[in-house]
Design a protein around this motif. Sequence first.
Motif, PDB file in Angstrom:
ATOM      1  N   MET A   1      11.613  74.503  82.189  1.00 64.85           N
ATOM      2  CA  MET A   1      12.026  73.292  81.478  1.00 64.85           C
ATOM      3  C   MET A   1      10.900  72.782  80.582  1.00 64.85           C
ATOM      4  O   MET A   1       9.737  72.819  80.954  1.00 64.85           O
ATOM      5  N   SER A   2      11.272  72.318  79.444  1.00 65.43           N
ATOM      6  CA  SER A   2      10.285  71.752  78.531  1.00 65.43           C
ATOM      7  C   SER A   2       9.774  70.436  79.072  1.00 65.43           C
ATOM      8  O   SER A   2      10.498  69.691  79.731  1.00 65.43           O
ATOM      9  N   ASP A   3       8.505  70.124  78.800  1.00 73.12           N
ATOM     10  CA  ASP A   3       7.935  68.855  79.235  1.00 73.12           C
ATOM     11  C   ASP A   3       8.497  67.684  78.445  1.00 73.12           C
ATOM     12  O   ASP A   3       8.468  66.554  78.889  1.00 73.12           O
ATOM     13  N   SER A   4       8.995  67.962  77.239  1.00 72.59           N
ATOM     14  CA  SER A   4       9.539  66.893  76.409  1.00 72.59           C
ATOM     15  C   SER A   4      11.047  67.063  76.271  1.00 72.59           C
ATOM     16  O   SER A   4      11.601  68.140  76.508  1.00 72.59           O
ATOM     17  N   PHE A   5      11.704  65.984  75.892  1.00 71.78           N
ATOM     18  CA  PHE A   5      13.147  66.006  75.694  1.00 71.78           C
ATOM     19  C   PHE A   5      13.500  65.007  74.597  1.00 71.78           C
ATOM     20  O   PHE A   5      12.755  64.072  74.312  1.00 71.78           O
ATOM     21  N   ARG A   6      14.658  65.226  73.996  1.00 68.77           N
ATOM     22  CA  ARG A   6      15.121  64.316  72.957  1.00 68.77           C
ATOM     23  C   ARG A   6      15.726  63.066  73.570  1.00 68.77           C
ATOM     24  O   ARG A   6      16.322  63.105  74.643  1.00 68.77           O
ATOM     25  N   ALA A   7      15.578  61.978  72.849  1.00 66.60           N
ATOM     26  CA  ALA A   7      16.184  60.723  73.285  1.00 66.60           C
ATOM     27  C   ALA A   7      16.610  59.933  72.062  1.00 66.60           C
ATOM     28  O   ALA A   7      16.002  60.031  70.988  1.00 66.60           O
ATOM     29  N   LEU A   8      17.671  59.167  72.224  1.00 69.34           N
ATOM     30  CA  LEU A   8      18.116  58.240  71.193  1.00 69.34           C
ATOM     31  C   LEU A   8      17.562  56.868  71.555  1.00 69.34           C
ATOM     32  O   LEU A   8      17.827  56.354  72.644  1.00 69.34           O
ATOM     33  N   LEU A   9      16.766  56.296  70.667  1.00 74.24           N
ATOM     34  CA  LEU A   9      16.068  55.048  70.980  1.00 74.24           C
ATOM     35  C   LEU A   9      16.493  53.959  70.005  1.00 74.24           C
ATOM     36  O   LEU A   9      16.499  54.163  68.789  1.00 74.24           O
ATOM     37  N   VAL A  10      16.872  52.803  70.554  1.00 71.33           N
ATOM     38  CA  VAL A  10      17.157  51.646  69.700  1.00 71.33           C
ATOM     39  C   VAL A  10      15.952  50.715  69.753  1.00 71.33           C
ATOM     40  O   VAL A  10      15.395  50.454  70.819  1.00 71.33           O
ATOM     41  N   SER A  11      15.536  50.249  68.601  1.00 71.57           N
ATOM     42  CA  SER A  11      14.358  49.395  68.487  1.00 71.57           C
ATOM     43  C   SER A  11      14.698  48.174  67.652  1.00 71.57           C
ATOM     44  O   SER A  11      15.722  48.139  66.949  1.00 71.57           O
ATOM     45  N   ARG A  12      13.808  47.194  67.686  1.00 65.70           N
ATOM     46  CA  ARG A  12      14.002  45.995  66.889  1.00 65.70           C
ATOM     47  C   ARG A  12      12.651  45.539  66.363  1.00 65.70           C
ATOM     48  O   ARG A  12      11.657  45.518  67.105  1.00 65.70           O
ATOM     49  N   ASP A  13      12.597  45.177  65.075  1.00 68.62           N
ATOM     50  CA  ASP A  13      11.334  44.757  64.482  1.00 68.62           C
ATOM     51  C   ASP A  13      11.104  43.260  64.683  1.00 68.62           C
ATOM     52  O   ASP A  13      11.897  42.577  65.361  1.00 68.62           O
ATOM     53  N   GLU A  14      10.030  42.758  64.086  1.00 68.08           N
ATOM     54  CA  GLU A  14       9.661  41.348  64.300  1.00 68.08           C
ATOM     55  C   GLU A  14      10.703  40.387  63.751  1.00 68.08           C
ATOM     56  O   GLU A  14      10.773  39.218  64.155  1.00 68.08           O
ATOM     57  N   ASN A  15      11.555  40.876  62.833  1.00 72.18           N
ATOM     58  CA  ASN A  15      12.632  40.051  62.289  1.00 72.18           C
ATOM     59  C   ASN A  15      13.944  40.255  63.031  1.00 72.18           C
ATOM     60  O   ASN A  15      15.006  39.818  62.569  1.00 72.18           O
ATOM     61  N   LYS A  16      13.878  40.958  64.156  1.00 72.16           N
ATOM     62  CA  LYS A  16      15.029  41.245  65.004  1.00 72.16           C
ATOM     63  C   LYS A  16      16.077  42.105  64.302  1.00 72.16           C
ATOM     64  O   LYS A  16      17.270  42.024  64.600  1.00 72.16           O
ATOM     65  N   VAL A  17      15.598  42.943  63.383  1.00 71.42           N
ATOM     66  CA  VAL A  17      16.476  43.915  62.733  1.00 71.42           C
ATOM     67  C   VAL A  17      16.474  45.189  63.557  1.00 71.42           C
ATOM     68  O   VAL A  17      15.421  45.762  63.832  1.00 71.42           O
TER      69      VAL A  17
END
Length: 329
Positions: A1-17
């Motif tokens: 197995m690979s040590d890394s894997f793909r992920a879908l990440l949701v983020s938000r900036d300082e303006n909450k975008v």
Amino acid sequence: MSDSFRALLVSRDENKVQSVGLVDMTEADLMEGDVTVAVEATTVNYKDGLAITGKAPVVRRWPLIPGIDFAGTVTQSSHPDWKAGDKVVLNGWGVGETHHGAYAGRARVKGDWLVRLPDGMSAKDAMAVGTAGYTAMLCVMALERHGIVPARGPVVVTGAAGGVGSVAIAILAKLGYRVIASTGRVSETEYLKSLGAADIIDREELAQPAKALGKERWAGGIDAVGSHTLANVLSMTSYGGAVAACGLAGGMDLATSVAPFILRGVSLLGIDSVMAPREIREEAWKRIGSDLDTGKLSSISTTIGFDGIEQAARDIVEGKIRGRVVVEM
């Protein structure tokens, strides 16, 4: 197995975008928990669509991996109930909302949140059921506890072409209920009848403000829509009947009156799938294994790859998805 894997990440900036992106992660990036699972299949629910599109404040911790469902195999465990190699399912518990969720190659969670994958059911099958189908089963169980058996009369299912509705129809029909399916997509009539619906009604019949009491049309209901639809379903439920409410696709409001409750003895049964106790979850998944015709899962579900999650999220919020969406990892 690979040590890394793909992920879908949701983020938000300082303006909450809010933004969404694919990233590479390792198990060191995961949150606390006593069981690590290799995610083999997941799904896109309406709530996942809201989380990814930002249409509702589902995500409450940033950044976060969304996805409220997964099925897979335990790789590491310090929890007494689980060991490496066990096949498990997870629904809810704040996963994909406050705890890293399913849209990644690995998930680390609390062992108390997991349920054993039913015998004979694959990870893909489990996600063709998913939280939507598990919620539908909780609704059926609630109606049964209230004495709504097939002999009492028909049961209406709203949002019938969606995930909850599709699985609810299949389960109810197999158990012998006469099912009335309410949908805004009359083009799905043959699909709904193939699942076991006996009658199809246009959702417009239930979309306008409700009267205090309407003509008695059904003994029970499973509602994933809310708002005027739920108010109308209640007003048309026969004496001593019950409606299981589990969704808000049409809105969180409920403009009704006390008339159905005090003049017809109708009960409104609230269904929460996120924090349901483990014993109820285990019963629900056991019942899914016995009371859902798994042969219908292929017609209920569509399979996509990991790269299709974002588009599926947009489509489900826009009402373009029929049934269930399975994501093969």
